[in-house]
Design a protein around this motif. Sequence first.
Motif, PDB file in Angstrom:
ATOM      1  N   MET A 139       0.844  -1.197   0.000  1.00 43.53           N
ATOM      2  CA  MET A 139       0.000   0.000   0.000  1.00 43.53           C
ATOM      3  C   MET A 139       0.882   1.251   0.000  1.00 43.53           C
ATOM      4  N   THR A 140       0.604   2.170  -0.902  1.00 48.02           N
ATOM      5  CA  THR A 140       1.352   3.424  -0.972  1.00 48.02           C
ATOM      6  C   THR A 140       0.388   4.598  -0.902  1.00 48.02           C
ATOM      7  N   TRP A 141       0.980   5.792  -0.801  1.00 51.51           N
ATOM      8  CA  TRP A 141       0.185   7.006  -0.742  1.00 51.51           C
ATOM      9  C   TRP A 141      -0.669   7.197  -1.988  1.00 51.51           C
ATOM     10  N   HIS A 142      -0.228   6.654  -3.135  1.00 52.28           N
ATOM     11  CA  HIS A 142      -0.955   6.824  -4.392  1.00 52.28           C
ATOM     12  C   HIS A 142      -2.314   6.107  -4.373  1.00 52.28           C
ATOM     13  N   HIS A 143      -2.499   5.176  -3.442  1.00 48.26           N
ATOM     14  CA  HIS A 143      -3.772   4.455  -3.331  1.00 48.26           C
ATOM     15  C   HIS A 143      -4.797   5.210  -2.489  1.00 48.26           C
ATOM     16  N   PHE A 144      -4.393   6.314  -1.918  1.00 50.83           N
ATOM     17  CA  PHE A 144      -5.260   7.047  -0.980  1.00 50.83           C
ATOM     18  C   PHE A 144      -6.604   7.420  -1.607  1.00 50.83           C
ATOM     19  N   ILE A 145      -6.591   7.878  -2.859  1.00 50.64           N
ATOM     20  CA  ILE A 145      -7.810   8.330  -3.520  1.00 50.64           C
ATOM     21  C   ILE A 145      -8.852   7.226  -3.595  1.00 50.64           C
ATOM     22  N   TYR A 146      -8.414   5.979  -3.722  1.00 47.77           N
ATOM     23  CA  TYR A 146      -9.346   4.853  -3.876  1.00 47.77           C
ATOM     24  C   TYR A 146     -10.063   4.511  -2.574  1.00 47.77           C
ATOM     25  N   PHE A 147      -9.544   4.982  -1.475  1.00 48.86           N
ATOM     26  CA  PHE A 147     -10.211   4.815  -0.180  1.00 48.86           C
ATOM     27  C   PHE A 147     -10.940   6.094   0.225  1.00 48.86           C
ATOM     28  N   ALA A 148     -10.300   7.236  -0.046  1.00 48.68           N
ATOM     29  CA  ALA A 148     -10.878   8.509   0.381  1.00 48.68           C
ATOM     30  C   ALA A 148     -12.182   8.813  -0.348  1.00 48.68           C
ATOM     31  N   LEU A 149     -12.220   8.561  -1.661  1.00 51.18           N
ATOM     32  CA  LEU A 149     -13.412   8.888  -2.441  1.00 51.18           C
ATOM     33  C   LEU A 149     -14.645   8.125  -1.971  1.00 51.18           C
ATOM     34  N   PRO A 150     -14.603   6.787  -1.859  1.00 55.31           N
ATOM     35  CA  PRO A 150     -15.809   6.096  -1.364  1.00 55.31           C
ATOM     36  C   PRO A 150     -16.158   6.465   0.075  1.00 55.31           C
ATOM     37  N   ALA A 151     -15.138   6.745   0.900  1.00 55.93           N
ATOM     38  CA  ALA A 151     -15.421   7.136   2.280  1.00 55.93           C
ATOM     39  C   ALA A 151     -16.181   8.454   2.317  1.00 55.93           C
ATOM     40  N   VAL A 152     -15.734   9.430   1.537  1.00 54.92           N
ATOM     41  CA  VAL A 152     -16.403  10.739   1.505  1.00 54.92           C
ATOM     42  C   VAL A 152     -17.817  10.600   0.951  1.00 54.92           C
ATOM     43  N   LEU A 153     -17.988   9.769  -0.075  1.00 53.95           N
ATOM     44  CA  LEU A 153     -19.330   9.563  -0.634  1.00 53.95           C
ATOM     45  C   LEU A 153     -20.266   8.941   0.395  1.00 53.95           C
ATOM     46  N   LEU A 154     -19.757   8.000   1.166  1.00 50.60           N
ATOM     47  CA  LEU A 154     -20.576   7.384   2.215  1.00 50.60           C
ATOM     48  C   LEU A 154     -20.910   8.403   3.304  1.00 50.60           C
ATOM     49  N   TRP A 155     -19.931   9.237   3.670  1.00 49.64           N
ATOM     50  CA  TRP A 155     -20.197  10.269   4.685  1.00 49.64           C
ATOM     51  C   TRP A 155     -21.204  11.288   4.168  1.00 49.64           C
ATOM     52  N   ALA A 156     -21.074  11.647   2.895  1.00 55.55           N
ATOM     53  CA  ALA A 156     -22.007  12.616   2.311  1.00 55.55           C
ATOM     54  C   ALA A 156     -23.418  12.041   2.261  1.00 55.55           C
ATOM     55  N   PHE A 157     -23.528  10.747   1.923  1.00 54.78           N
ATOM     56  CA  PHE A 157     -24.840  10.107   1.909  1.00 54.78           C
ATOM     57  C   PHE A 157     -25.418  10.046   3.316  1.00 54.78           C
ATOM     58  N   GLY A 158     -24.546   9.813   4.299  1.00 56.30           N
ATOM     59  CA  GLY A 158     -25.003   9.819   5.690  1.00 56.30           C
ATOM     60  C   GLY A 158     -25.500  11.190   6.111  1.00 56.30           C
ATOM     61  N   ALA A 159     -24.793  12.250   5.677  1.00 55.58           N
ATOM     62  CA  ALA A 159     -25.223  13.614   6.000  1.00 55.58           C
ATOM     63  C   ALA A 159     -26.566  13.921   5.346  1.00 55.58           C
ATOM     64  N   TRP A 160     -26.728  13.504   4.087  1.00 57.03           N
ATOM     65  CA  TRP A 160     -28.007  13.710   3.389  1.00 57.03           C
ATOM     66  C   TRP A 160     -29.129  12.949   4.096  1.00 57.03           C
ATOM     67  N   SER A 161     -28.840  11.742   4.537  1.00 53.52           N
ATOM     68  CA  SER A 161     -29.845  10.940   5.242  1.00 53.52           C
ATOM     69  C   SER A 161     -30.256  11.598   6.554  1.00 53.52           C
ATOM     70  N   ALA A 162     -29.285  12.245   7.218  1.00 51.42           N
ATOM     71  CA  ALA A 162     -29.606  12.934   8.471  1.00 51.42           C
ATOM     72  C   ALA A 162     -30.588  14.070   8.228  1.00 51.42           C
ATOM     73  N   TRP A 163     -30.371  14.842   7.159  1.00 53.96           N
ATOM     74  CA  TRP A 163     -31.293  15.939   6.836  1.00 53.96           C
ATOM     75  C   TRP A 163     -32.667  15.417   6.465  1.00 53.96           C
ATOM     76  N   ARG A 164     -32.721  14.190   5.932  1.00 55.34           N
ATOM     77  CA  ARG A 164     -34.002  13.566   5.572  1.00 55.34           C
ATOM     78  C   ARG A 164     -34.623  12.801   6.748  1.00 55.34           C
ATOM     79  N   SER A 165     -34.008  12.972   7.935  1.00 52.61           N
ATOM     80  CA  SER A 165     -34.503  12.325   9.168  1.00 52.61           C
ATOM     81  C   SER A 165     -34.475  10.800   9.076  1.00 52.61           C
ATOM     82  N   LYS A 166     -33.537  10.274   8.301  1.00 54.85           N
ATOM     83  CA  LYS A 166     -33.339   8.823   8.219  1.00 54.85           C
ATOM     84  C   LYS A 166     -32.125   8.479   9.061  1.00 54.85           C
ATOM     85  N   SER A 167     -32.336   8.466  10.358  1.00 54.90           N
ATOM     86  CA  SER A 167     -31.225   8.349  11.299  1.00 54.90           C
ATOM     87  C   SER A 167     -30.485   7.018  11.181  1.00 54.90           C
ATOM     88  N   ARG A 168     -31.201   5.937  10.982  1.00 52.29           N
ATOM     89  CA  ARG A 168     -30.546   4.634  10.883  1.00 52.29           C
ATOM     90  C   ARG A 168     -29.640   4.586   9.659  1.00 52.29           C
TER      91      ARG A 168
END
Length: 261
Positions: A1-30
């Motif tokens: 594993m090198t630093w060049h692989h960071f994007i392949y983990f960071a991008l899906p993580a941010v997308l999941l966090w963003a979806f979680g934030a959107w779900s919170a605004w939609r009152s979908k807490s689970r």
Amino acid sequence: MTWHHFIYFALPAVLLWAFGAWSAWRSKSRLATVSTIAGLFVFFAFILSMWVSLERPPLRTMGETRLWYSFFLPLAGIIVYSRWRYKWILTFSTILALVFICVNLFKPEIHSKTLMPALQSPWFAPHVIVYMFAYALLGAATVMALYLLFFKKSAVSKEEFLITDNLVYAGLAFMTFGMLFGALWAKEAWGHYWSWDPKETWAAITWFAYLGYIHYRQQPRHNRYLALITLLVAFVLLQMCWWGINYLPSAQGASVHTYSN
């Protein structure tokens, strides 16, 4: 594993966090909770992979500490959301984590497997990790203070102030543990618990600033808005302690705590 692989983990993580934030605004807490935690697992997988690849904890450079801060921000966010259901907290933690992730993407650090002898202490990793979590909690408390000061249209409620206080209590507690671990590390590495190094001096200033906020809040006739301003000043001091110290002339070539690649 090198630093060049960071994007392949960071991008899906941010997308999941963003979806979680959107779900919170939609009152979908689970859904918000599951998505945010899934993103944390993805992001932490990269940290663990770097740990194995570097054969040491990824905690030496500013880029490596930004990894931990990017991880702990959504973690603190989901803890606050699970406890108090503030819908905006996941949006805040995602945006701020994204900022640190982008800095690491556009300004990649040069990582080395080697550690100077002082950083090979078993106290080094818990010292930095605990501090990063404390910074994330105190960052969330700062956002609460900004919200109450500049965006809250009605009077500040006792419950809202209590949320801010609880974040500061938890953040200061972890900061205290971090300082204790740092003292044990210093004793092992340099033979003394405390030397008033520039970094240590600013750490003490920051610690007393948050302690001052807590004591002021305990006064029966305290001014709530002055307390919030005190909290913002304390966060500025925290930034000085974390990375601002690197640019002070007194720390150049003298502080053992300044980060370098």
